[in-house]
Design an enzyme around this catalytic site. Structure first.
Site, PDB file in Angstrom:
ATOM      1  N   HIS A  56     -16.952 -30.303   7.719  1.00 22.37           N
ATOM      2  CA  HIS A  56     -17.088 -30.124   9.164  1.00 22.37           C
ATOM      3  C   HIS A  56     -18.055 -31.159   9.752  1.00 22.37           C
ATOM      4  O   HIS A  56     -17.799 -31.733  10.813  1.00 22.37           O
ATOM      5  CB  HIS A  56     -17.636 -28.728   9.490  1.00 22.37           C
ATOM      6  CG  HIS A  56     -16.732 -27.605   9.116  1.00 22.37           C
ATOM      7  ND1 HIS A  56     -17.065 -26.675   8.156  1.00 22.37           N
ATOM      8  CD2 HIS A  56     -15.511 -27.249   9.585  1.00 22.37           C
ATOM      9  CE1 HIS A  56     -16.091 -25.791   8.049  1.00 22.37           C
ATOM     10  NE2 HIS A  56     -15.128 -26.107   8.899  1.00 22.37           N
ATOM     11  N   SER A  64     -14.342 -26.414   1.583  1.00 21.08           N
ATOM     12  CA  SER A  64     -13.763 -25.353   2.382  1.00 21.08           C
ATOM     13  C   SER A  64     -14.775 -24.227   2.500  1.00 21.08           C
ATOM     14  O   SER A  64     -15.554 -23.982   1.561  1.00 21.08           O
ATOM     15  CB  SER A  64     -12.484 -24.826   1.717  1.00 21.08           C
ATOM     16  OG  SER A  64     -12.043 -23.632   2.329  1.00 21.08           O
ATOM     17  N   ARG A  75     -14.107 -21.259   2.275  1.00 19.33           N
ATOM     18  CA  ARG A  75     -13.712 -20.277   1.265  1.00 19.33           C
ATOM     19  C   ARG A  75     -14.376 -20.534  -0.084  1.00 19.33           C
ATOM     20  O   ARG A  75     -14.461 -19.628  -0.916  1.00 19.33           O
ATOM     21  CB  ARG A  75     -12.193 -20.272   1.096  1.00 19.33           C
ATOM     22  CG  ARG A  75     -11.437 -19.852   2.342  1.00 19.33           C
ATOM     23  CD  ARG A  75      -9.943 -20.053   2.160  1.00 19.33           C
ATOM     24  NE  ARG A  75      -9.239 -19.853   3.426  1.00 19.33           N
ATOM     25  CZ  ARG A  75      -8.764 -18.691   3.843  1.00 19.33           C
ATOM     26  NH1 ARG A  75      -8.922 -17.620   3.075  1.00 19.33           N
ATOM     27  NH2 ARG A  75      -8.138 -18.584   4.991  1.00 19.33           N
TER      28      ARG A  75
END
Length: 280
Positions: A36, A186, A188
């Site tokens: 990000h 990620s 996750r």
């Protein structure tokens, strides 16, 4: 850093910055990582104002348990963004705020892009993605919006959304950022224990080997080879592997040197679903 949680306050803020030449939007669901941050940094360099949205969008989850387990780390996210730039504006609304009524998605026609790969296994997922992205684009009217190539199918669908709605925004895809073992970054990944997180590096290792084989072997051969690698792995469960053209995402039948291809993969590490892809 400016933190805004309502559409009214966001509109007021944007109205006060009407002379801003360019706005970069980085849509996220929070639990931020360096993938990000790479998008945010690119936006900061390329735009006068960067706005990061943090919103876990319920309509793109076809699995309630997956939604419930999705990490929420707003305080840590804000600290990470602060380390990038004081000038970043964060929009973190509630679901009721962003949807203004019934929390449901629109139905889109992405000309078949939504029916393959992730679309086969996550019913309604891309309608949810399209709904929230269109809402954000119409609300913010950014000059550019940044998305990671880890979700390459999503990236192509968002480009199609912008094309079909004639929204005046440039969609920019950014390279996948990986952990030391090659695992695509990620949110996750935080749900993986240390051992599984290390083992999951096997996904990218296999994709790189598949890329080499694709140079001399047929697509079917490569797909079958990847399946065999995961059949032999005791801790990773392959959901799908596909080789498709990069533009239309149609499965390759016979290779054409003029066409760009990518390999796409979805794997379960325990109960955590991981996706990845590689240009061939």
């Amino acid at each position: 850093m400016q933190l805004i949680s309502t559409k009214k306050k966001l509109k007021s803020y944007l109205d006060s910055h009407k002379k801003t030449k360019s706005i970069g939007l980085v849509p996220t669901m929070g639990a931020l990582h360096m993938g990000h941050i790479s998008l945010v940094k690119k936006s900061v360099v390329e735009n006068d104002l960067t706005l990061v949205s943090i919103f876990v969008n319920p309509t793109q989850f076809n699995n309630q348990e997956d939604l419930d387990k999705y990490p929420s780390t707003l305080e840590a996210d804000l600290a990470l963004l602060q380390s990038v730039s004081d000038a970043v504006v964060v929009f973190a609304p509630s679901a009721s705020e962003i949807y203004s009524g019934e929390i449901t998605s629109k139905t889109y026609d992405f000309e078949g892009l939504e029916n393959v790969m992730e679309g086969e296994f996550r019913e309604g997922h891309f309608d949810g993605v399209g709904t929230i992205v269109e809402k954000l684009l119409r609300l913010i009217s950014p000059t550019r919006a940044y998305f990671g190539e880890k979700d390459f199918q999503q990236l192509q669908i968002i480009k199609k959304l912008v094309e079909n709605t004639n929204l005046p925004v440039e969609i920019i895809g950014c390279p996948i950022v990986r952990e030391a073992n090659g695992l695509a970054m990620s949110s996750r990944n935080e749900r993986l224990d240390t051992e599984l997180r290390q083992e999951a590096g096997f996904i990218y290792k296999t994709l790189k080997a598949a890329k080499q084989k694709f140079g001399t072997k047929s697509a079917n051969f490569v797909v079958d080879w990847v399946k065999k690698q995961f059949d032999a792995h005791p801790k990773l469960n392959l959901e799908y592997v596909k080789i498709a053209d990069a533009d239309q995402l149609k499965p390759v039948k016979r290779k054409n040197n003029k066409v760009k291809y990518r390999a796409f993969i979805a794997v379960y590490a325990g109960d955590v679903r991981l996706i990845d892809n590689i240009a061939l």
